[in-house]
Design an enzyme around this catalytic site. Structure first.
Site, PDB file in Angstrom:
ATOM      1  N   CYS A 146       0.837  -1.215   0.000  1.00 57.46           N
ATOM      2  CA  CYS A 146       0.000   0.000   0.000  1.00 57.46           C
ATOM      3  C   CYS A 146       0.861   1.249   0.000  1.00 57.46           C
ATOM      4  CB  CYS A 146      -0.933  -0.023   1.203  1.00 57.46           C
ATOM      5  SG  CYS A 146      -1.941   1.462   1.356  1.00 57.46           S
ATOM      6  N   CYS A 149      -0.387   4.087   2.199  1.00 56.79           N
ATOM      7  CA  CYS A 149      -0.120   3.904   3.628  1.00 56.79           C
ATOM      8  C   CYS A 149       1.344   4.162   3.959  1.00 56.79           C
ATOM      9  CB  CYS A 149      -0.434   2.468   4.061  1.00 56.79           C
ATOM     10  SG  CYS A 149      -1.921   1.781   3.352  1.00 56.79           S
ATOM     11  N   ASP A 150       2.246   3.693   3.125  1.00 59.46           N
ATOM     12  CA  ASP A 150       3.641   3.597   3.541  1.00 59.46           C
ATOM     13  C   ASP A 150       4.624   4.467   2.769  1.00 59.46           C
ATOM     14  OD1 ASP A 150       2.815   1.737   5.409  1.00 59.46           O
ATOM     15  OD2 ASP A 150       3.059   0.057   4.041  1.00 59.46           O
TER      16      ASP A 150
END
Ligand code: NAP
Length: 322
Positions: A146, A149-150
């Site tokens: 992701c 997300c990261d």
């Protein structure tokens, strides 16, 4: 066998969608039963995909961030506090053509294990992985599925994305905001992605392509340090030093259980009513990634879990009034 009482609500799945649905329906005094799943492999366990992450910095309410597994443990205890019942079993079969709905958690053909007046499906989706041994060890430690997300954790670093579809290019373009260099590793010399995404990626000075290449091995004991690549045309091996690897080769919703009963799109995602969680079966609701291939965030899953609980609550009120 002794027939079990019919539950008002059974929730299948225990990621952010299922546990939020549990919190809301428990607080509405519906005494939900959550069938949370069973740990069977790293990519398939109670708590869902957040169990595979480390730092979560975009879930509102945690200014310092929170670890994915801690966030899920908190949601779980919040549901329990209001009287939700959680069982660690995996649903093996459902029958939504009878009412009360029937659910089995074993493979027997006897009486259903549980029956329910309403069911909330929140079985989530999984990222398709490469199938390498190191993936289990390194996910959340430089290996991610992701970018949203990261990506933030890879500022000024050299990283790679695997895949040649729209997801891979979208992730690479997003990651190029942070990383100093993004290499797209693709197994062919032609991209599956749409032309417009191809143009954007090809024109991006931070993005480069490694064609006809597969990842044979992810290097790194505690953190991703690089990959070993194999050229699909001549079999030659090479290595690439990177501190982050994003796998973007597609997602699969966990919907095998519902084939032939709940309507799905061509990729297996459950179809829900516009702005609601209803499915084609009255009294069966769906929320979270199992019906969302677009946003795929913990917070959107939690939001749709709330919607499903409210939809189920209203539906049950009407049902009992009849
Ligand atoms: P996808 O279109 O199925 O592409 C998957 C990519 O991963 C393909 O390039 C495939 O290679 C590669 N791949 C699959 N298995 C692999 C393996 N084991 N090892 C190495 N490479 C592998 O999946 P997606 O990109 O997630 O997209 C899914 C759908 O969502 C598509 O319809 C897409 O258009 C849509 N989507 C749209 C947007 C957008 O418009 N902004 C963004 C994301 C997704 P091959 O090409 O060789 O098969």
């Amino acid at each position: 066998s002794v027939p079990t009482p019919t539950h008002e609500v059974i929730i299948i799945g225990s990621g952010p969608a299922g546990l939020t649905a549990a919190i809301y329906s428990a607080r509405a005094d519906l005494k939900p039963l959550i069938i949370e799943g069973e740990p069977s492999s790293t990519s398939d366990q109670p708590g869902g995909q957040l169990m595979l992450t480390t730092d979560v910095e975009n879930f509102p309410g945690f200014p310092e961030g929170v670890m994915g597994p801690d966030l899920m443990a908190n949601m779980r205890s919040q549901a329990l506090r209001f009287g939700a019942e959680i069982i660690t079993e995996k649903v093996s079969k459902v029958n939504f053509s009878n009412h009360p709905f029937e659910l089995w958690t074993n493979n027997s053909t006897d009486e259903p294990t549980y029956t329910a007046n309403s069911v909330i499906v929140s079985t989530g989706a999984r990222s398709i992985m490469l199938g390498l041994e190191a993936e289990n060890r390194l996910i959340g430690h430089g290996l991610s599925t992701c970018a949203t997300c990261d990506g933030f954790f890879f500022r000024d670093q050299e990283i790679a994305v695997v895949g040649g579809g729209d997801s891979a290019l979208e992730e690479a373009i997003f990651l190029s905001r942070f990383a100093s260099k993004v290499t797209i590793i693709h197994r062919r010399d032609e991209l599956r992605a749409s032309k417009i995404m191809q143009q954007r990626a090809l024109n991006n000075p931070k993005i480069s392509f490694l064609w006809n290449s597969t990842v044979e091995e992810i290097i790194g004991e505690e953190k991703v340090a690089g990959v070993t690549l194999c050229n699909t045309l001549n079999g030659e091996r090479s290595s690439l030093d990177i501190s982050g690897l994003f796998i973007a080769i597609g997602h699969r919703p966990n919907t095998d259980l519902f084939i032939g009963q709940l309507n799905m799109d061509e990729n297996g995602y459950l179809l829900t009513g516009a702005d609601q969680s209803t499915t084609n079966i009255e009294g069966v609701f769906a929320c979270g990634d199992v019906q969302d291939h677009k946003y795929r965030q913990a917070i959107t899953a939690a939001g749709s879990g709330c919607m499903a609980a409210l939809d189920a609550e209203r539906w049950l009120e009407n049902f009992h009034d009849k």
